[in-house]
Design an enzyme around this catalytic site. Structure first.
Site, PDB file in Angstrom:
ATOM      1  N   SER A   1       0.975  -1.117  -0.039  1.00 42.26           N
ATOM      2  CA  SER A   1      -0.002  -0.092   0.117  1.00 42.26           C
ATOM      3  C   SER A   1       1.107   1.391   0.009  1.00 42.26           C
ATOM      4  CB  SER A   1      -1.120  -0.004   1.382  1.00 42.26           C
ATOM      5  OG  SER A   1       0.160  -0.351   2.341  1.00 42.26           O
TER       6      SER A   1
ATOM      7  N   HIS B   1     -39.845  21.878 -10.621  1.00 43.63           N
ATOM      8  CA  HIS B   1     -40.316  21.105 -11.643  1.00 43.63           C
ATOM      9  C   HIS B   1     -39.311  21.806 -12.928  1.00 43.63           C
ATOM     10  CE1 HIS B   1     -43.193  18.919  -9.482  1.00 43.63           C
ATOM     11  NE2 HIS B   1     -43.577  19.902  -9.058  1.00 43.63           N
TER      12      HIS B   1
ATOM     13  N   SER C   1     -13.756  25.349 -27.458  1.00 41.01           N
ATOM     14  CA  SER C   1     -13.862  24.045 -28.326  1.00 41.01           C
ATOM     15  C   SER C   1     -12.659  24.133 -29.225  1.00 41.01           C
ATOM     16  CB  SER C   1     -15.127  24.103 -29.019  1.00 41.01           C
ATOM     17  OG  SER C   1     -15.293  23.165 -30.265  1.00 41.01           O
TER      18      SER C   1
ATOM     19  N   LYS D   1     -17.358  28.957 -28.859  1.00 41.78           N
ATOM     20  CA  LYS D   1     -17.651  28.079 -27.596  1.00 41.78           C
ATOM     21  C   LYS D   1     -16.906  28.780 -26.455  1.00 41.78           C
ATOM     22  CE  LYS D   1     -20.462  25.303 -26.979  1.00 41.78           C
ATOM     23  NZ  LYS D   1     -20.410  24.017 -27.255  1.00 41.78           N
TER      24      LYS D   1
ATOM     25  N   ASN E   1     -17.332  26.901 -22.777  1.00 42.12           N
ATOM     26  CA  ASN E   1     -18.187  25.980 -22.006  1.00 42.12           C
ATOM     27  C   ASN E   1     -17.712  25.921 -20.288  1.00 42.12           C
ATOM     28  OD1 ASN E   1     -18.940  24.838 -24.398  1.00 42.12           O
ATOM     29  ND2 ASN E   1     -16.934  23.783 -24.608  1.00 42.12           N
TER      30      ASN E   1
ATOM     31  N   GLU F   1     -19.150  21.227 -14.669  1.00 41.82           N
ATOM     32  CA  GLU F   1     -19.169  19.811 -15.326  1.00 41.82           C
ATOM     33  C   GLU F   1     -18.553  18.997 -14.509  1.00 41.82           C
ATOM     34  OE1 GLU F   1     -20.995  21.089 -19.730  1.00 41.82           O
ATOM     35  OE2 GLU F   1     -18.834  20.726 -19.350  1.00 41.82           O
TER      36      GLU F   1
ATOM     37  N   TYR G   1      -9.228  -7.157  13.086  1.00 39.10           N
ATOM     38  CA  TYR G   1      -8.654  -6.337  11.672  1.00 39.10           C
ATOM     39  C   TYR G   1      -8.607  -7.644  10.989  1.00 39.10           C
ATOM     40  CZ  TYR G   1      -5.280  -4.543   8.704  1.00 39.10           C
ATOM     41  OH  TYR G   1      -4.728  -3.895   7.556  1.00 39.10           O
TER      42      TYR G   1
ATOM     43  N   LYS H   1      -8.065   3.087   2.246  1.00 44.44           N
ATOM     44  CA  LYS H   1      -7.115   4.316   1.938  1.00 44.44           C
ATOM     45  C   LYS H   1      -7.533   5.003   0.822  1.00 44.44           C
ATOM     46  CE  LYS H   1      -4.073   3.022   5.446  1.00 44.44           C
ATOM     47  NZ  LYS H   1      -4.704   1.590   5.283  1.00 44.44           N
TER      48      LYS H   1
HETATM   49  N1  ARG Z   1      -1.136  -1.382   5.689  1.00 45.69           N
HETATM   50  C1  ARG Z   1      -2.115  -1.975   6.635  1.00 45.69           C
HETATM   51  C2  ARG Z   1      -3.395  -1.179   6.567  1.00 45.69           C
HETATM   52  O1  ARG Z   1      -3.377  -0.090   5.949  1.00 45.69           O
HETATM   53  C3  ARG Z   1      -1.310  -1.735   8.157  1.00 45.69           C
HETATM   54  C4  ARG Z   1      -2.076  -2.800   9.189  1.00 45.69           C
HETATM   55  C5  ARG Z   1      -1.449  -4.092   8.562  1.00 45.69           C
HETATM   56  N2  ARG Z   1      -1.547  -5.375   9.513  1.00 45.69           N
HETATM   57  C6  ARG Z   1      -1.416  -6.331   9.319  1.00 45.69           C
HETATM   58  N3  ARG Z   1      -1.641  -7.172  10.205  1.00 45.69           N
HETATM   59  N4  ARG Z   1      -1.077  -6.826   8.215  1.00 45.69           N
HETATM   60  O2  ARG Z   1      -4.498  -1.799   6.855  1.00 45.69           O
END
Ligand code: ARG
Length: 457
Positions: free
Chosen positions: A22, A155, A276, A282, A284, A289, A316, A324
């Site tokens: 991540s 309306h 455009s 134009k 826009n 939008e 967890y 995220k």
């Molecule tokens: N990168 C993980 C998250 O965002 C952190 C927690 C990871 N914990 C685990 N037991 N793998 O959730």
């Protein structure tokens, strides 16, 4: 070697490394992660796990790491999964034994919850500031357009005369609710989860309240299992963002219609429009939008987080890492959209003449005409019928209200007198409306004055 590598014989498949990393997006949490680690370090010193020397080394190394990240010289790699492991691994490189003690009594499960809550406390304040900017912009415009009359629609059909100011204040109150909603959401986020460990707390005598105070949280979480499995605060934050986006999308839709060639009630600033590649004439309303389009993606973020959570067993689960991207996307989008919207409101110009003409070329005063008869004792339902027949007659003859004579009017009801003309004049209507919150010059003035106090405190 991974921090959790001890019990593993074989290596992680590189495909899984990439799949589970991540770091590309959660590096946005680095500042909060470092601040949280510093507070944890101080607490570990207080309870005798770290010497003063070790505490200082760790704090100094964490500062260096922060600089490395900010200067862009920190090395990220998917084999270290996330921001928590990156910072800890680098800390151990820098401080050796001391760094190895940092994770005492802590899990990434409570750590990531802490980081996300800190991120939101910080970011939602910024969203709130942007909302304040929009509120002030709307209020200023409303003040400027106090005398501007325009048709109010239901309306999408002309319904009753209002002022442009009253219309703008309607959006003002929508965004004011968004701000108050954010303030409530922030109270729910203000809970310190560290000390919950992976799910069950710790046999180490962790001083949770010390960490809470150090990091400026209102309270500590009550239940360690709830602490690490809870993402309700992420749902709340995305919901708050989605609501503001939905409101901006509605305002965008209005302004797109109002700036169309047909209505031409407002002109948008050149700086917020594009042309455009083919049609030279134009201009826009792309900014609006895009806000309307982006609103749908933030609403999808809300769906994402709900569906991530709905099937999760205690406590967890790695699915939670997927919170995220929708969260960051929602927060970034609402911040940017608010800034763009504020520019649109400040830069747009009302065409007062066109708005007024749209009022005059309508049968909107029919309501007040019926109320005129009602004030003379005609039951409203009957008055409604009389004026309805009058409107039909005018329409068939292609005659606007303003060309009506008292002779014609008397054919529909003998109770009509010459003073009816004064009571169906748009200006008079806006003076005569009596109810609290009505589209009347007086009520709008009252609202603006009250909200000036709100915006300046
Ligand atoms: N990168 C993980 C998250 O965002 C952190 C927690 C990871 N914990 C685990 N037991 N793998 O959730």
């Amino acid at each position: 070697m991974k921090p959790w590598g001890g019990r593993f014989k074989g290596k992680t498949d590189p495909l899984l490394e990439r799949f589970s990393a991540s770091i590309d997006y959660d590096q946005a949490l680095y500042r909060y992660d470092i601040e949280g680690s510093k507070a944890h370090t101080e607490m570990l010193n207080r309870i005798g796990v770290l010497t003063k020397e070790e505490m200082k080394d760790i704090a100094a190394a964490l500062d260096e790491i922060q600089k490395e990240i900010e200067m862009g010289i920190f090395t990220f790699s998917s084999s270290l999964e996330d921001i928590h492991m990156h910072i800890e691994a680098r800390l151990i490189e820098k401080t050796g034994e001391a760094g190895k003690k940092l994770h005492t009594g802590r899990s990434r499960n409570d750590q990531v919850s802490l980081d996300t809550r800190m991120y939101l406390k910080d970011q939602l304040k910024r969203v709130e500031e942007s909302l304040m900017g929009l509120l002030k912009g709307l209020l200023q415009k409303a003040e400027k357009e106090k005398e501007t009359i325009m048709p109010g629609y239901t309306h999408m059909q002309k319904a009753q005369v209002v002022t442009f100011s009253h219309y703008l204040m309607a959006y003002y109150y929508m965004f004011k609710r968004d701000r108050e909603r954010l303030q409530n959401i922030l109270r729910g986020i203000d809970v310190m989860p560290l000390g919950s460990g992976a799910l069950a707390g710790s046999t180490m005598p962790l001083d949770r309240d010390f960490v809470r105070k150090k990091l400026g949280f209102a309270r500590v979480s009550e239940n360690s299992m709830d602490s690490v499995s809870d993402r309700d605060f992420v749902v709340d934050a995305i919901y708050g963002a989605a609501m503001a986006m939905m409101h901006m999308s509605r305002l965008s839709e209005d302004l797109i219609i109002f700036s169309s060639n047909e209505a031409a009630f407002v002109a948008l600033p050149d700086a917020l429009c594009t042309g455009s590649s083919l049609m030279p004439h134009k201009k826009n309303p792309d900014a609006l939008e895009l806000i309307r389009g982006k609103a749908s993606r933030v609403i999808s973020d809300l769906f994402s987080i709900f569906t991530i959570l709905k099937g999760l067993p205690m406590t967890y689960n790695r699915d939670l890492q997927e919170d995220k991207e929708p969260l960051f996307h929602a927060i970034e989008t609402v911040k940017e959209s608010l800034a763009v919207m504020t520019l649109c409101i400040a830069g747009m110009k009302a065409d007062r003449k066109r708005m007024e003409r749209a009022v005059r070329e309508s049968y909107m005063p029919a309501v007040e005409m019926a109320e005129y008869l009602t004030l003379k004792g005609v039951p409203f339902r009957e008055a409604h019928g009389i004026v309805g027949r009058l409107v039909r007659d005018c329409e068939e003859k292609g005659k606007p209200f303003k060309n009506l004579t008292i002779t014609t009017l008397k054919k529909f009801s003998p109770l009509f007198e010459k003073d009816v003309f004064a009571s169906i004049d748009p200006q008079a209507i806006l003076k005569n409306r009596k109810t609290e919150g009505a589209a009347s010059f007086k009520e709008v003035e009252r609202q603006i004055n009250a909200e000036k106090v709100y915006c300046n405190r």
